[in-house]
Motif scaffolding. Structure first.
Motif, mmCIF file in Angstrom:
data_model
loop_
_atom_site.group_PDB
_atom_site.id
_atom_site.type_symbol
_atom_site.label_atom_id
_atom_site.label_comp_id
_atom_site.label_asym_id
_atom_site.label_seq_id
_atom_site.Cartn_x
_atom_site.Cartn_y
_atom_site.Cartn_z
ATOM 1 N N GLN A 1 30.870 43.396 32.214
ATOM 2 C CA GLN A 1 31.412 44.361 33.175
ATOM 3 C C GLN A 1 31.226 45.801 32.714
ATOM 4 O O GLN A 1 31.088 46.719 33.529
ATOM 5 C CB GLN A 1 32.891 44.091 33.443
ATOM 6 C CG GLN A 1 33.187 42.763 34.116
ATOM 7 C CD GLN A 1 33.403 41.619 33.142
ATOM 8 O OE1 GLN A 1 32.960 41.683 31.987
ATOM 9 N NE2 GLN A 1 34.099 40.583 33.579
ATOM 10 N N TYR B 1 32.695 51.179 37.238
ATOM 11 C CA TYR B 1 33.965 50.497 37.468
ATOM 12 C C TYR B 1 34.141 50.039 38.908
ATOM 13 O O TYR B 1 34.753 49.002 39.189
ATOM 14 C CB TYR B 1 35.128 51.418 37.071
ATOM 15 C CG TYR B 1 35.364 52.567 38.031
ATOM 16 C CD1 TYR B 1 36.260 52.461 39.092
ATOM 17 C CD2 TYR B 1 34.654 53.765 37.896
ATOM 18 C CE1 TYR B 1 36.455 53.504 39.983
ATOM 19 C CE2 TYR B 1 34.844 54.812 38.787
ATOM 20 C CZ TYR B 1 35.750 54.678 39.822
ATOM 21 O OH TYR B 1 35.941 55.710 40.713
ATOM 22 N N ASN B 2 33.598 50.818 39.843
ATOM 23 C CA ASN B 2 33.795 50.498 41.262
ATOM 24 C C ASN B 2 32.848 49.422 41.773
ATOM 25 O O ASN B 2 32.942 49.003 42.932
ATOM 26 C CB ASN B 2 33.619 51.763 42.124
ATOM 27 C CG ASN B 2 32.248 52.391 41.972
ATOM 28 O OD1 ASN B 2 31.794 52.631 40.860
ATOM 29 N ND2 ASN B 2 31.591 52.667 43.078
ATOM 30 N N GLN C 1 37.839 44.207 40.078
ATOM 31 C CA GLN C 1 38.941 44.649 39.233
ATOM 32 C C GLN C 1 40.110 43.670 39.342
ATOM 33 O O GLN C 1 40.470 43.230 40.443
ATOM 34 C CB GLN C 1 39.394 46.049 39.657
ATOM 35 C CG GLN C 1 38.343 47.130 39.505
ATOM 36 C CD GLN C 1 38.004 47.422 38.049
ATOM 37 O OE1 GLN C 1 38.832 47.200 37.157
ATOM 38 N NE2 GLN C 1 36.798 47.903 37.800
ATOM 39 N N ASP C 2 40.728 43.341 38.207
ATOM 40 C CA ASP C 2 41.815 42.356 38.177
ATOM 41 C C ASP C 2 42.983 42.750 39.071
ATOM 42 O O ASP C 2 43.585 41.899 39.734
ATOM 43 C CB ASP C 2 42.306 42.158 36.741
ATOM 44 C CG ASP C 2 41.275 41.410 35.894
ATOM 45 O OD1 ASP C 2 40.400 40.744 36.472
ATOM 46 O OD2 ASP C 2 41.351 41.510 34.648
#
Length: 607
Positions: A26, A31-32, A36-37
């Motif tokens: 990851q 990040y996008n 995402q958790d």
């Protein structure tokens, strides 16, 4: 055949682990773009499918620029430019290195309010299509020209005396920073232009398609597609240039030189020094610009090989064509036959209609034919030409930094994100300006080795076809037409019992029935393995595979709908094709005997 569903849902991406050795993958991507958790509940409500049609390989960090630019711009044109009534954009995530899409539908109660906006905006483009498209080409070519002019050079030992006497007051690092930023900006501009016409091309065809389905109950999808075949697409021009060069070689009595099957350099060396050879070489050089700005891949990966950079690729195709041309074979697409068949189908269905219904049919067909060529043309200008220049400049910068010791392999810049490259440039320029050593050579080789190991591990596993619970009925038009993801196809992915393991079903993408031996191709580098008369079986084909279509007798793909590149190209070449089978490339092995029915959309394994 009676089918009973074994499963109703695909696994969640959150429950799908990475291959051994790929832990921490990851971190390679923005990040996008990863699940995402803290958003699991929201993300698990969406149905995601793997778009291996456009991105069949694991992304290196820099390569996500293609999916980011393409997906964002596609969505904006649907949602903000043309206000397409039933469709917003397509959300996207990277999981285990592969791209997944989730179409964003418009709430039914909002569709009506969007219609007048769409009619006004799309209507303007449809009414001024030719003029606007000419302007589009000027914009795109200007951006390509500016990209091509960018040149990354090693910072000199000292600023030139001309800069001193000219009072420039800046050193070459300024230009390096600006050129890198500008290269990204220009690529982004052309991806904006990419979708200026593309979505409207699909919309016009889908509108015509919907009318035909209503006016002619039971009409096959393939019959509708045939009504717009026989087009002159720019995307076919590179292959046509190779065919013309082969025919010229035969005309000039140079067949023996090409039959020797030497490298491009060897052929050109043998041709040099003779009048006929010089004439052929002049034609060869003329064809290269712009038509050799063409890749055997699809333009989305930094390692794609372009004809202009590896002349053995086009020369190899020409050598095959020369042999066939010398035998008197017809090399070119059967365009005249396609047009005859097209007009016959249109005539038969036109006889069913009269009055206003006939006028509507003719109007929608006329518009579809006007806009249809762009559905393929844009590929040459953007995916091939624009991205070819873009990746060449990125590799040039990578080679420069490699020579300065920042990484071990010439193209290792691909293991950095585009945003990580800017600090590397400053590190390089800072050390040059201060008179010390850059920090990068002590950091990046180890980090790139870590990332390379992760990418290599990700490549050991095939991507899951989809995640989460699919809708009961898949009706989103782009998903059906472009990717060939139908309700039935999804049920096959989920697994059914009572089926025939030797029978695969997909889209009836290009008509005809043929039997032959399979050749499974998973990468463009394997295309040279194709033998005359074989059936091409692939995860997906690229538009640039046109030169091999003279060898094969049919095409079968895992993904792709009626408007996919594989389907369009096969129809134009008159080859049977079944697309969107979901698993053909994994079930079928090279050498198996197949019967491909492109009219019914079935592939039968005969042995």
């Amino acid at each position: 055949m009676t089918q009973s569903v074994v499963k109703k849902s695909f696994p969640s991406p959150y429950d799908t682990t990475a291959p051994k050795g790929a832990e921490g993958w990851q971190d390679l991507y923005p990040y996008n773009l990863v699940f995402q958790d803290n958003l699991r509940e929201k993300e698990d409500e969406k149905f995601w499918f793997c778009d291996s049609q456009h991105w069949p390989n694991v992304f290196k960090p820099f390569e996500v620029i293609g999916v980011e630019f393409a997906s964002r711009c596609l969505g904006a044109y649907n949602t903000r430019h043309y206000i397409i009534p039933p469709a917003n954009g397509i959300d996207f995530r990277i999981h285990n290195g592969y791209n997944y899409f989730s179409p964003v539908a418009v709430s039914p109660e909002l569709i009506g309010d969007r219609v007048p906006h769409f009619m006004e905006r799309a209507g303007y483009y449809f009414q001024n299509w030719t003029t606007l498209l000419e302007n589009w080409k000027k914009k795109v070519l200007a951006n390509i020209e500016e990209m091509d002019a960018i040149n990354f050079e090693v910072l000199p030992d000292m600023v030139s005396m001309d800069d001193i006497t000219g009072g420039v007051g800046m050193d070459p690092s300024v230009k390096m920073f600006e050129d890198y930023d500008r290269l990204i900006q220009l690529a982004y501009r052309n991806w904006e232009h990419h979708f200026e016409f593309l979505n409207l091309g699909y919309v016009a065809y889908l509108d015509f398609f919907g009318f035909c389905k209503e006016a002619f109950p039971g009409i096959p999808d393939l019959a509708i597609a045939k009504m717009v075949t026989g087009v002159d697409s720019v995307l076919f021009r590179p292959d046509d240039e190779l065919k013309h060069l082969a025919e010229l070689a035969v005309k000039l009595d140079l067949t023996a030189i090409f039959a020797a099957k030497t490298s491009a350099a060897g052929v050109l060396g043998s041709l040099a020094g003779t009048t006929a050879g010089a004439q052929w070489i002049a034609a060869w050089e003329t064809a290269q610009e712009p038509w050799f700005n063409y890749t055997s891949g699809n333009g989305f990966y930094g390692t794609d090989v372009y004809w202009r950079d590896s002349l053995d690729l086009p020369m190899g195709y020409i050598q095959d064509y020369v042999v066939r041309a010398a035998r008197g074979e017809q090399l070119h697409r059967p365009k005249d036959a396609l047009i005859v068949e097209r007009d016959r189908i249109v005539g038969e269905y036109s006889e069913i209609l009269e009055g206003e219904a006939l006028e509507t049919f003719q109007g929608k067909l006329g518009l579809a034919r006007v806009v249809y060529p762009y559905v393929e043309d844009h590929n040459f200008y953007i995916e091939h030409w624009t991205m070819g220049v873009f990746w060449r400049k990125i590799r040039q910068l990578s080679h420069l930094l490699h020579n300065e010791g920042f990484w071990e392999n010439a193209d290792d810049i691909l293991y950095l994100s585009r945003d990580e490259v800017r600090p590397v440039l400053f590190d390089y320029a800072n050390a040059w300006g201060v008179g010390t050593d850059p920090i990068g050579p002590t950091y990046w080789p180890k980090e790139i080795a870590r990332r390379t190991a992760i990418v290599t591990a990700l490549e050991t596993a095939r991507p899951a076809p989809a995640f989460n619970t699919p809708p009961e009925v898949i009706s989103e038009p782009f998903t059906l037409m472009l990717w060939g993801i139908t309700t039935e196809q999804v049920q096959q992915w989920l697994g059914v019992d009572g089926g025939d393991d030797t029978l695969l079903k997909g889209m009836a993408a290009s008509g005809g029935v043929v039997e032959g031996l399979a050749r499974v191709i998973t990468h463009a580098s394997q295309l040279s393995e194709l033998q005359q008369g074989e059936i091409l079986v692939a995860t997906v084909t690229a538009p640039s595979w046109g030169p091999v279509f003279g060898k094969i007798v049919a095409t079968v793909t895992d993904i792709g709908g009626m408007m996919s590149h594989a389907a369009i190209v096969c129809r134009e070449y008159g080859l049977p094709a079944v697309t969107g089978t979901g698993k053909a490339s994994t079930v079928i092995k090279t050498g198996m005997k197949l019967r491909v029915d492109g009219t019914q959309g079935t592939v039968k394994i005969l042995d």
